[in-house]
Design a protein around this motif. Structure first.
Motif, mmCIF file in Angstrom:
data_model
loop_
_atom_site.group_PDB
_atom_site.id
_atom_site.type_symbol
_atom_site.label_atom_id
_atom_site.label_comp_id
_atom_site.label_asym_id
_atom_site.label_seq_id
_atom_site.Cartn_x
_atom_site.Cartn_y
_atom_site.Cartn_z
ATOM 1 N N LEU A 183 0.828 -1.211 0.000
ATOM 2 C CA LEU A 183 0.000 0.000 0.000
ATOM 3 C C LEU A 183 0.862 1.260 0.000
ATOM 4 O O LEU A 183 0.507 2.262 -0.631
ATOM 5 N N GLY A 184 2.005 1.212 0.708
ATOM 6 C CA GLY A 184 2.908 2.366 0.714
ATOM 7 C C GLY A 184 3.443 2.668 -0.672
ATOM 8 O O GLY A 184 3.510 3.829 -1.081
ATOM 9 N N ARG A 185 3.838 1.600 -1.412
ATOM 10 C CA ARG A 185 4.332 1.817 -2.785
ATOM 11 C C ARG A 185 3.203 2.241 -3.711
ATOM 12 O O ARG A 185 3.394 3.072 -4.600
ATOM 13 N N SER A 186 2.021 1.693 -3.489
ATOM 14 C CA SER A 186 0.867 2.043 -4.329
ATOM 15 C C SER A 186 0.472 3.501 -4.137
ATOM 16 O O SER A 186 0.096 4.189 -5.099
ATOM 17 N N ALA A 187 0.574 3.985 -2.889
ATOM 18 C CA ALA A 187 0.191 5.372 -2.599
ATOM 19 C C ALA A 187 1.133 6.363 -3.269
ATOM 20 O O ALA A 187 0.747 7.503 -3.534
ATOM 21 N N ARG A 188 2.378 5.950 -3.550
ATOM 22 C CA ARG A 188 3.349 6.848 -4.189
ATOM 23 C C ARG A 188 3.373 6.683 -5.706
ATOM 24 O O ARG A 188 4.270 7.183 -6.366
ATOM 25 N N SER A 189 2.403 5.987 -6.258
ATOM 26 C CA SER A 189 2.392 5.734 -7.698
ATOM 27 C C SER A 189 1.373 6.614 -8.404
ATOM 28 O O SER A 189 0.572 7.295 -7.759
ATOM 29 N N LYS A 190 1.383 6.558 -9.735
ATOM 30 C CA LYS A 190 0.407 7.289 -10.535
ATOM 31 C C LYS A 190 -0.956 6.601 -10.519
ATOM 32 O O LYS A 190 -1.966 7.219 -10.836
ATOM 33 N N PHE A 191 -0.960 5.325 -10.197
ATOM 34 C CA PHE A 191 -2.166 4.524 -10.319
ATOM 35 C C PHE A 191 -3.055 4.691 -9.086
ATOM 36 O O PHE A 191 -2.606 5.148 -8.032
ATOM 37 N N THR A 192 -4.303 4.287 -9.230
ATOM 38 C CA THR A 192 -5.166 4.251 -8.056
ATOM 39 C C THR A 192 -4.604 3.218 -7.082
ATOM 40 O O THR A 192 -4.038 2.199 -7.497
ATOM 41 N N ILE A 193 -4.783 3.475 -5.799
ATOM 42 C CA ILE A 193 -4.186 2.596 -4.784
ATOM 43 C C ILE A 193 -4.716 1.172 -4.931
ATOM 44 O O ILE A 193 -3.952 0.195 -4.863
ATOM 45 N N ALA A 194 -6.012 1.023 -5.166
ATOM 46 C CA ALA A 194 -6.605 -0.310 -5.264
ATOM 47 C C ALA A 194 -6.025 -1.091 -6.440
ATOM 48 O O ALA A 194 -5.665 -2.265 -6.312
ATOM 49 N N PHE A 195 -5.925 -0.437 -7.609
ATOM 50 C CA PHE A 195 -5.415 -1.125 -8.797
ATOM 51 C C PHE A 195 -3.948 -1.500 -8.622
ATOM 52 O O PHE A 195 -3.552 -2.643 -8.892
ATOM 53 N N ALA A 196 -3.137 -0.544 -8.163
ATOM 54 C CA ALA A 196 -1.707 -0.812 -8.003
ATOM 55 C C ALA A 196 -1.475 -1.897 -6.961
ATOM 56 O O ALA A 196 -0.646 -2.803 -7.162
ATOM 57 N N ALA A 197 -2.199 -1.820 -5.831
ATOM 58 C CA ALA A 197 -2.007 -2.802 -4.765
ATOM 59 C C ALA A 197 -2.371 -4.209 -5.239
ATOM 60 O O ALA A 197 -1.657 -5.178 -4.953
ATOM 61 N N LYS A 198 -3.465 -4.321 -5.974
ATOM 62 C CA LYS A 198 -3.890 -5.631 -6.492
ATOM 63 C C LYS A 198 -2.831 -6.197 -7.439
ATOM 64 O O LYS A 198 -2.452 -7.375 -7.335
ATOM 65 N N HIS A 199 -2.336 -5.356 -8.344
ATOM 66 C CA HIS A 199 -1.329 -5.810 -9.309
ATOM 67 C C HIS A 199 -0.039 -6.208 -8.595
ATOM 68 O O HIS A 199 0.552 -7.255 -8.878
ATOM 69 N N LEU A 200 0.424 -5.380 -7.665
ATOM 70 C CA LEU A 200 1.675 -5.665 -6.954
ATOM 71 C C LEU A 200 1.542 -6.928 -6.106
ATOM 72 O O LEU A 200 2.488 -7.721 -6.003
ATOM 73 N N PHE A 201 0.375 -7.128 -5.499
ATOM 74 C CA PHE A 201 0.178 -8.303 -4.657
ATOM 75 C C PHE A 201 0.308 -9.590 -5.469
ATOM 76 O O PHE A 201 0.900 -10.571 -5.005
ATOM 77 N N PHE A 202 -0.221 -9.590 -6.689
ATOM 78 C CA PHE A 202 -0.229 -10.817 -7.481
ATOM 79 C C PHE A 202 1.004 -10.984 -8.367
ATOM 80 O O PHE A 202 1.232 -12.084 -8.887
ATOM 81 N N THR A 203 1.800 -9.933 -8.564
ATOM 82 C CA THR A 203 2.962 -10.053 -9.460
ATOM 83 C C THR A 203 4.302 -10.005 -8.737
ATOM 84 O O THR A 203 5.337 -10.232 -9.358
ATOM 85 N N THR A 204 4.303 -9.700 -7.443
ATOM 86 C CA THR A 204 5.561 -9.686 -6.691
ATOM 87 C C THR A 204 6.130 -11.102 -6.614
ATOM 88 O O THR A 204 5.393 -12.070 -6.397
ATOM 89 N N ASN A 205 7.428 -11.208 -6.792
ATOM 90 C CA ASN A 205 8.113 -12.499 -6.699
ATOM 91 C C ASN A 205 8.352 -12.824 -5.223
ATOM 92 O O ASN A 205 9.213 -12.229 -4.574
ATOM 93 N N TYR A 206 7.594 -13.778 -4.690
ATOM 94 C CA TYR A 206 7.674 -14.109 -3.263
ATOM 95 C C TYR A 206 8.696 -15.210 -2.976
ATOM 96 O O TYR A 206 8.899 -15.550 -1.807
ATOM 97 N N LEU A 207 9.303 -15.772 -4.017
ATOM 98 C CA LEU A 207 10.218 -16.897 -3.801
ATOM 99 C C LEU A 207 11.396 -16.536 -2.895
ATOM 100 O O LEU A 207 11.688 -17.267 -1.936
ATOM 101 N N PRO A 208 12.103 -15.403 -3.141
ATOM 102 C CA PRO A 208 13.199 -15.047 -2.228
ATOM 103 C C PRO A 208 12.713 -14.792 -0.802
ATOM 104 O O PRO A 208 13.426 -15.090 0.165
ATOM 105 N N ILE A 209 11.493 -14.250 -0.667
ATOM 106 C CA ILE A 209 10.954 -13.983 0.674
ATOM 107 C C ILE A 209 10.626 -15.302 1.372
ATOM 108 O O ILE A 209 10.922 -15.480 2.564
ATOM 109 N N ALA A 210 10.039 -16.242 0.610
ATOM 110 C CA ALA A 210 9.769 -17.561 1.185
ATOM 111 C C ALA A 210 11.066 -18.232 1.608
ATOM 112 O O ALA A 210 11.119 -18.936 2.633
ATOM 113 N N LEU A 211 12.122 -17.989 0.827
ATOM 114 C CA LEU A 211 13.424 -18.570 1.149
ATOM 115 C C LEU A 211 13.944 -18.041 2.488
ATOM 116 O O LEU A 211 14.593 -18.769 3.244
#
Length: 823
Positions: A772-800
């Motif tokens: 949400l912090g990154r979405s709020a600093r973007s050109k996009f609406t917070i809801a759209f950016a947050a949804k896209h970032l949530f589903f496209t972020t690479n979680y593999l290194p974080i899971a590691l």
């Protein structure tokens, strides 16, 4: 105080295993912090060093300085030094810049043959100047303004072949009589005694001579050494940086702050576990008379004894890691350069590798940040140990919360004890929890930034349908034979040739022309008032297609793209558009603020960019006409005196054999246009550049991920095993009470499981905060950016990180219990 130092040293030396664990955590934290600090400071310094080497270290420059202006500058008490250029016109499409010795070693005019000027009648000339003037060569002479000059050196000229050539001379006498002898023009370069007053003093100097600084800057008469001034934190509005500088600083300092916070948690956790283990010894020391102040001093000294080696070694290793990462990025860049060279079939030399500059500022910053973090992190455990109750310390009760009350045994005894011990040692577990979660959050910030790049690529970027694009710069018209040769080429499914020219489009000139929605958007600040108009000159064939598609007669001279973004800040794919005008009328253009008004009557309007040849930029007012009509306009109104270059564009699409067709187009263009006068981008070149960017991101992210994962592993392992050692006496009591080794292992593993589940829960809260912090600093609406970032972020290194943390906890439990059972 000597006894305090000896006690601190004896504890460190006695517990070498625990000391090694703490030192390893500090070392990794310093390496990560130092690596990022070295890279960012080195890149920033390299940028300003290049600017200084290329153009000098002056603060401001003013052109067209007459004799009276010269006197004013010389008398100004705020000026420390002034250097003057004497500019001499020649009849060979060249200008001689006679410069003082302080500019003699600039890298922008590095001789490739001969030497630099050493006398007032010697010149350093570009290689293209000699090619255009075949009667001249190295050591030959020619005259300008009654003075004979000798060519003593040649430098490479990457500029346009038809631009005025810069001939570099030397001036030793900068007295007023010498400078203003003849019709030469004088330019002044100024160094102020107090550089922080650069903008204020320069404006005052110009305003006293009734010169508008903004107009002078837009005309190129006034200039500032912006890279140098920004590096010294000197900005036009005082201490308030411009938006682009502030954004860049935030991108650097926010991750740096997170790293320092992580560093603090790691050190705090290590010291907290260490002091919990040694609380009985501290209680004994207090029982024989050690004061609270002495206990605090001992803990702080112990902290610095543990940290000084890792801080120094980590600083040195971080310099090596930073160089290693930059070397890999340089190799990627060299690979891309070779790929582009193969495409162009030219020899392009990759730049030499430049090691990270060993800046004293960066080293000092790492040492101070690390030492300060160690000191502040040790303060809380030191304060707690200083207030330790002697009886509680001797009985090992200081960590426990007396408010818990009796436990109710439900099910297996080890399950109940695990819950009780987790609550009893919640301070230690909370530190492990927060430090590991912070490691995951920092890695998440990196991964979310990568996902955001994909978001902007997908929704805030114009996607050209063309596989070949070339921009041509000429002083006159194009050779019509070149277009005939391009038409004869086979394989192109679609191609367009057009000319374009930019103009000023002031709101004050066009108040009656703009539509009501356009005026409202300008008034509300959704659209910038810095508008510009761009005229496109299409071929007769393309313009006739455009007229026919929109239902206009062939005698229609100009068409307006009656569409502009309602909000300049909205992403490209989601823009809402408003009309530029409500009627036909005439749009009024200028070349400059004080230039004459040129009115263009609009014969019709269209609602799409023709043939998708260019993106629809937010501030552009787009006009379309025939190439011949555009030529007639320039013959009547004249060219822009500040930019007399003609810009021609070629766009081509090929569905098959793209690389072969692109090579054919480039070969034809290169046979008519010098390589310095055109810029080409093919699909193959785009692939090479994209691959380089992707490899660089992988290298940088991989390095950061590796260090963060190591930190998570060592932090979990060291903190957990330290906690188990501190509880040795309690394990002995449990064994005395009849608890088996299997039950104790089960109990401790359950504690680790509870810690892991709480970590996942905490991360589940922090992940949306980051997104949400990154979405709020973007050109996009917070809801759209947050949804896209949530589903496209690479979680593999974080899971590691979580997997590695689990491995660290498991290993620490196994080893820690083995030691307890042996003892």
């Amino acid at each position: 105080m000597k006894i305090i130092g000896e006690l601190a040293a004896s504890v460190v030396n006695a517990g070498k295993k625990d000391a090694l664990a703490v030192k390893t955590s500090i070392l990794l934290a310093v390496i990560l912090l130092g690596t990022i600090l070295f890279i960012t400071t080195s890149l920033r310094k390299a940028e300003v060093d290049f600017a200084v080497a290329d153009q000098g270290d002056y603060h401001a420059s003013i052109a067209e300085v007459d004799a009276s202006f010269y006197d004013d500058l010389k008398k100004n008490p705020a000026i420390e030094k002034i250097a003057f250029d004497r500019i001499v016109k020649t009849d060979r499409n060249a200008v001689i810049y006679e410069r003082e010795d302080c500019f003699s070693q600039l890298k922008s005019f590095e001789p490739v043959e001969g030497r630099r000027p050493e006398k007032d009648d010697e010149l350093l000339v570009p290689d293209s100047f000699l090619k255009s003037n075949r009667d001249l060569h190295l050591n030959s002479t020619f005259e300008a303004e009654g003075k004979t000059y000798r060519i003593v050196g040649v430098y490479e000229n990457p500029e346009l072949s038809f631009d005025e050539y810069y001939l570099i001379g030397r001036v030793s006498d900068v007295s007023k009589d010498a400078l203003y002898d003849g019709s030469s023009v004088v330019e002044a370069y100024i160094w102020y005694k107090n550089p922080r007053d650069t903008y204020t003093l320069t404006r005052e100097i110009l305003q006293k001579r009734s010169i508008d600084p903004k107009v002078a800057e837009s005309q190129g008469r006034l200039g500032y050494n912006i890279p140098l001034l920004n590096y010294k934190l000197i900005y036009p509005n005082g201490i308030i940086p411009p938006k682009n500088v502030l954004s860049r600083a935030l991108e650097m300092y926010i991750p740096m702050s997170l790293l320092v916070l992580l560093f603090a948690f790691i050190i705090y956790g290590a010291f907290n576990v260490w002091n919990s283990r040694d609380q009985r010894e501290i209680a004994l020391l207090k029982s024989v008379g050690m004061t609270e102040k002495q206990v605090k001093e001992m803990i702080r000294r112990r902290a610095f004894l543990l940290a000084r080696g890792p801080i120094l070694l980590g600083t040195a290793l971080s310099y090596g890691v930073a160089n290693g990462l930059l070397y890999l990025m340089w190799r990627n860049n060299a690979k891309s350069i070779h790929a582009v060279a193969d495409i162009l079939r030219e020899r392009i030399k990759a730049p030499d590798f430049q090691a990270v500059s060993l800046s004293p500022f960066a080293v000092l910053a790492i040492l101070i940040l690390s030492a300060a973090t160690v000191y502040l992190s040790a303060m809380v455990p030191a304060k707690r140990c200083g207030k330790l109750n002697i009886i509680e310390g001797l009985n090992g009760l200081s960590e426990k919360d007396g408010r818990l009350g009796p436990s109710k045994v439900k099910g297996k005894i080890e399950r109940t004890l695990a819950k009780d011990y987790y609550v009893s040692y919640k301070r230690t577990y909370r530190t492990i929890l927060l430090s590991t979660a912070l490691s995951a959050v920092i890695l998440t910030v990196v991964m979310v930034s990568g996902a955001y790049s994909g978001l902007t690529e997908a929704y805030d970027k114009f996607r050209s349908p063309y596989s070949f694009s070339s921009v041509i710069y000429t002083p006159g018209s194009m050779d019509p034979q070149m277009t005939e040769d391009l038409k004869a080429l086979k394989g192109a499914d679609e191609w367009h040739f057009y000319r374009k020219q930019d103009f000023k489009c002031f709101v004050g000139d066009n108040g009656a022309f703009f539509s009501a929605p356009m005026k409202k958007a300008l008034k509300d600040g959704k659209k910038s008032k810095e508008l510009y108009a761009r005229m496109y000159g299409l071929t007769d064939e393309d313009y006739e297609k455009l007229l026919e598609a929109n239902g206009y007669d062939s005698d229609t001279s100009y068409l307006l793209l009656n569409k502009t973004a309602a909000d300049d800040g909205s992403p490209y794919a989601f823009r809402k558009y408003i009309p530029v005008t409500d009627g036909s009328g005439a749009v009024k253009l200028r070349y400059a603020a004080e230039g004459k008004v040129m009115a263009i009557g609009i014969g019709g309007v269209i609602d799409e960019m023709p043939f998708a040849i260019e993106p629809m930029t937010a501030r552009e007012v787009s006009l379309f006409t025939r190439h011949s009509t555009m030529e007639a306009f320039f013959q009547k109104e004249g060219h822009d005196p500040a930019d007399p270059v003609n810009y021609y564009n070629i766009k081509m699409r090929a569905d098959k054999n793209v690389d072969k067709v692109s090579e054919d187009f480039e070969r034809v263009i290169a046979s008519y246009i010098p390589k310095t006068d055109h810029s080409t981008l093919t699909q193959a070149m785009s692939r090479a550049l994209d691959n380089e960017a992707e490899r660089n991101v992988r290298v940088l992210n991989g390095g950061i991920q590796g260090i963060l994962i190591l930190i998570a592993l060592t932090n979990a392992y060291n903190s957990f095993i330290g906690n188990l050692r501190a509880r040795k006496r309690e394990f002995q009591l449990l064994m005395t009470a009849g608890m088996t080794e299997r039950q104790m292992k089960s109990m401790v593993y359950r504690e680790g499981g509870m810690l892991f589940l709480r970590l996942l829960a905490l991360y589940g809260i922090l992940l949306p905060v980051v997104i949400l912090g990154r979405s709020a600093r973007s050109k996009f609406t917070i809801a759209f950016a947050a949804k896209h970032l949530f589903f496209t972020t690479n979680y593999l290194p974080i899971a590691l990180v979580f997997v590695v943390m689990g491995i660290g906890i498991s290993l620490s439990i196994r080893k820690g219990l083995e030691q307890v059972f042996v003892e």
